[in-house]
Structures are given as C-alpha cells and as structure tokens.
Design a protein around this motif. Structure first.
Motif, PDB file in Angstrom:
ATOM      1  N   LEU A   1     -31.857  24.126  -9.900  1.00 15.12           N
ATOM      2  CA  LEU A   1     -32.618  22.903  -9.693  1.00 15.12           C
ATOM      3  C   LEU A   1     -33.914  23.043 -10.475  1.00 15.12           C
ATOM      4  O   LEU A   1     -34.668  24.004 -10.285  1.00 15.12           O
ATOM      5  CB  LEU A   1     -32.919  22.686  -8.212  1.00 15.12           C
ATOM      6  N   PHE A   2     -34.170  22.078 -11.341  1.00 15.49           N
ATOM      7  CA  PHE A   2     -35.304  22.132 -12.244  1.00 15.49           C
ATOM      8  C   PHE A   2     -36.264  20.987 -11.964  1.00 15.49           C
ATOM      9  O   PHE A   2     -35.841  19.869 -11.637  1.00 15.49           O
ATOM     10  CB  PHE A   2     -34.841  22.025 -13.704  1.00 15.49           C
ATOM     11  N   GLU A   3     -37.558  21.270 -12.106  1.00 10.47           N
ATOM     12  CA  GLU A   3     -38.579  20.227 -12.149  1.00 10.47           C
ATOM     13  C   GLU A   3     -39.043  20.087 -13.591  1.00 10.47           C
ATOM     14  O   GLU A   3     -39.323  21.089 -14.258  1.00 10.47           O
ATOM     15  CB  GLU A   3     -39.757  20.592 -11.235  1.00 10.47           C
ATOM     16  N   LEU A   4     -39.102  18.831 -14.061  1.00 10.06           N
ATOM     17  CA  LEU A   4     -39.414  18.571 -15.463  1.00 10.06           C
ATOM     18  C   LEU A   4     -40.564  17.585 -15.546  1.00 10.06           C
ATOM     19  O   LEU A   4     -40.569  16.569 -14.844  1.00 10.06           O
ATOM     20  CB  LEU A   4     -38.192  17.984 -16.190  1.00 10.06           C
ATOM     21  N   GLN A   5     -41.507  17.902 -16.415  1.00  9.20           N
ATOM     22  CA  GLN A   5     -42.642  17.003 -16.600  1.00  9.20           C
ATOM     23  C   GLN A   5     -42.797  16.711 -18.092  1.00  9.20           C
ATOM     24  O   GLN A   5     -43.221  17.563 -18.862  1.00  9.20           O
ATOM     25  CB  GLN A   5     -43.932  17.618 -16.066  1.00  9.20           C
ATOM     26  N   PRO A   6     -42.427  15.491 -18.527  1.00 10.91           N
ATOM     27  CA  PRO A   6     -42.602  15.129 -19.941  1.00 10.91           C
ATOM     28  C   PRO A   6     -44.046  14.709 -20.206  1.00 10.91           C
ATOM     29  O   PRO A   6     -44.654  14.000 -19.400  1.00 10.91           O
ATOM     30  CB  PRO A   6     -41.653  13.948 -20.117  1.00 10.91           C
ATOM     31  N   HIS A   7     -44.594  15.153 -21.329  1.00  8.19           N
ATOM     32  CA  HIS A   7     -45.943  14.754 -21.726  1.00  8.19           C
ATOM     33  C   HIS A   7     -45.906  13.778 -22.899  1.00  8.19           C
ATOM     34  O   HIS A   7     -46.948  13.427 -23.451  1.00  8.19           O
ATOM     35  CB  HIS A   7     -46.758  15.989 -22.098  1.00  8.19           C
ATOM     36  N   SER A   8     -44.707  13.367 -23.269  1.00  9.78           N
ATOM     37  CA  SER A   8     -44.495  12.350 -24.303  1.00  9.78           C
ATOM     38  C   SER A   8     -43.261  11.573 -23.887  1.00  9.78           C
ATOM     39  O   SER A   8     -42.600  11.930 -22.916  1.00  9.78           O
ATOM     40  CB  SER A   8     -44.337  12.990 -25.692  1.00  9.78           C
TER      41      SER A   8
END
Length: 300
Positions: free
Chosen positions: A224-231
C-alpha cells in the motif's frame, strides 16, 4: 444512439489554415467523423455558434469564433457505480468519483460522466471541474459552480498551492518486499506524449514531473503506497510507480497497453485520489477533504 445533453465547445483557430467553411474545419479537426455525419448534425441543428446562430455546410470559417456541437455515440457504456458529493457551498463542489467514470465527456462517453451526473443532481448548469482525474482513477474532484470565484480556485492548481494525496496498491518486487517500513522515493523526470497519443512516457530532458512515493504497508505480496504529486502530468503517478518496477495493480496502460475492452468492474485500477488539502482562497481557512472509498485489492 446516445446524444450529449450538453453542447461541447470549440474555439476556431485565430489563423485560417485554408478552410473555406466550418464544415471543412470540422472534418479536418475530427478525421474519424465523416463529412456525412457532420452534414446530418448540421441539418438537425446540432452544430451552432455560441450565440445560438445556426451553422450550415455553407457557413464560412470565422477565426476565433466559438462553436457548439453535440457529441453522439452509437452505444454509451453505463457505469453502475455511485458517485457522492462530499461538500457543497455556493462556490465549489467536492465529489467522490468511482472508478471507470470519466470526469467530462470524451470517447464513448457523452452523458455518463461525473460532470453530467452532478449537473443533473444539483440543477447547476454552469459547473466546471477545476482539475481532472483519469477515468480509471477513483477519488476526489473539485468543481467550481460560481464563475465569479472560479479564477481563485483555478489559481490553487496553477500555483501548486493545493496538496493532493493518493493511495495505490502494487505487487512488490522481492527487494522492496524486504524493505523496512516506511520506504520512500522522491522522483523527478520528464514526461511527454507517446504513441498511441493517449499514453505518455518518461523521456530524457528537463524535469517536468515530480512525485513523492511512500510504501506504508505490506500484505500478501502487495504494498500500500501513499503518493503525492507535485506536478500534474497525465498518468504521472502511474509512470512513476512503473519507473520503480512497481506498476499499479490492474493498470491497462502500463507497463503493457492492453486491447480495448469493456470496463472490468471486478478489477479496477488500484489508484485512489484520497485527499485534497488547501487554504480556501475566499476565507483563508485550511480545508481538507477525504475520499470515503477504499482500494478493493488491499485487505481490510
């Protein structure tokens, strides 16, 4: 035959590239729609200028003028999954989108989209999504319902002052499966259009796509992954997970483009737009919304 309830709009180019008529322009702009179909649409009033004036096959091309037309598909898919309104006031709606449902009309979908559903639910016609999610991705979408305050919410995304957090499930490699939690990756690279045109690829060059990805839990060979896009590049998170050797579970595009098929409701893409956080530009209050959906492949 399904016909869009709402007109699609297109602004004719400012420079005439040799089109004598609107019909010629439409045929060149949409090569997969025959001239006969456009003539039939014009004859039935399904092509007109933004002010309502009719367009005929003889109507001359008019640079920079706004044109309206109604999309048609022979058989529109029905998505038997519910959407939910998480929040609504006089300025915005935050909606929780199910997998498989497009945000706006496109391709085989003319009315079965989140925008159309919300317009029917609320009776608000002047509504636009401030950002987009892929049709395959579930989760939160922010809509503007007030044209006066709309620019302020658009600026949240243009200036990168809104925080988006996603969740994803992927099958772990042997190496990653041994990792001590949490395991974090910071990814910076360049993403551009590829072939066919609806997929993207990581290419050499100046960075235009940045993400932070964290493995937060492991179970049964899955992570299980948490992902945070900055673009906000199309398919950015899907490509960044792939670059780690961890393609998102049930991805029909990456690493291999699978043949087009009807929606596979039992195996949705395991990607969820879980949270939206921002300082509201109108009242300066910190605001956070969370999706109520869960990724089905992850054990409870």
């Amino acid at each position: 035959m399904s016909i869009a309830r709402q007109a699609s709009e297109i602004t004719l180019p400012a420079i005439n590239d040799g089109w004598d008529s609107v019909l010629q322009f439409l045929c060149s702009q949409f090569p997969f729609i025959s001239e006969a179909v456009w003539r039939e649409r014009m004859a039935s009033g399904k092509v007109h200028w933004f002010n309502g004036d009719t367009v005929t096959p003889a109507t001359p091309f008019s640079p920079s003028k706004r044109l309206c037309y109604y999309r048609e598909v022979a058989a529109e898919p029905v998505i038997p999954l519910a959407h939910h309104i998480i929040f609504q006031n006089e300025h915005i709606i935050v909606a929780d989108k199910p997998h498989f449902l497009p945000v706006t009309p496109g391709g085989d979908y003319v009315n079965e989209c989140l925008l159309g559903r919300l317009q029917r639910d609320t009776g608000i016609a002047d509504m636009v999504p401030v950002h987009r999610l892929d049709r395959d991705t579930a989760g939160l979408v922010l809509f503007s319902v007030n044209p006066d305050s709309r620019p302020a919410y658009y600026q949240l995304f243009r200036q990168g002052t809104i925080e988006k957090q996603y969740q994803a499930v992927a099958r772990l490699t042997a190496e990653v499966a041994k990792a001590v939690l949490p395991q974090h990756w910071h990814i910076e690279n360049r993403i551009e259009k590829s072939q066919p045109r609806f997929i993207n690829a990581i290419v050499p060059g100046e960075v235009n796509a940045v993400s932070d990805i964290t493995l937060v839990a492991k179970a049964g060979g899955l992570g299980l992954f948490e992902l945070q896009p900055h673009s906000g590049k199309t398919h950015q998170l899907r490509l960044h997970m792939l670059s780690l050797g961890l393609p998102i579970l049930h991805d029909n595009y990456y690493p291999q483009l699978l043949p087009k098929q009807p929606p596979q409701f039992a195996t949705p893409l395991q990607l969820l737009a879980k949270q939206l956080s921002f300082t509201d530009p109108l009242n300066q209050q910190l605001t956070r919304f969370s999706s109520k959906q869960l990724l089905t492949a992850w054990p409870d």
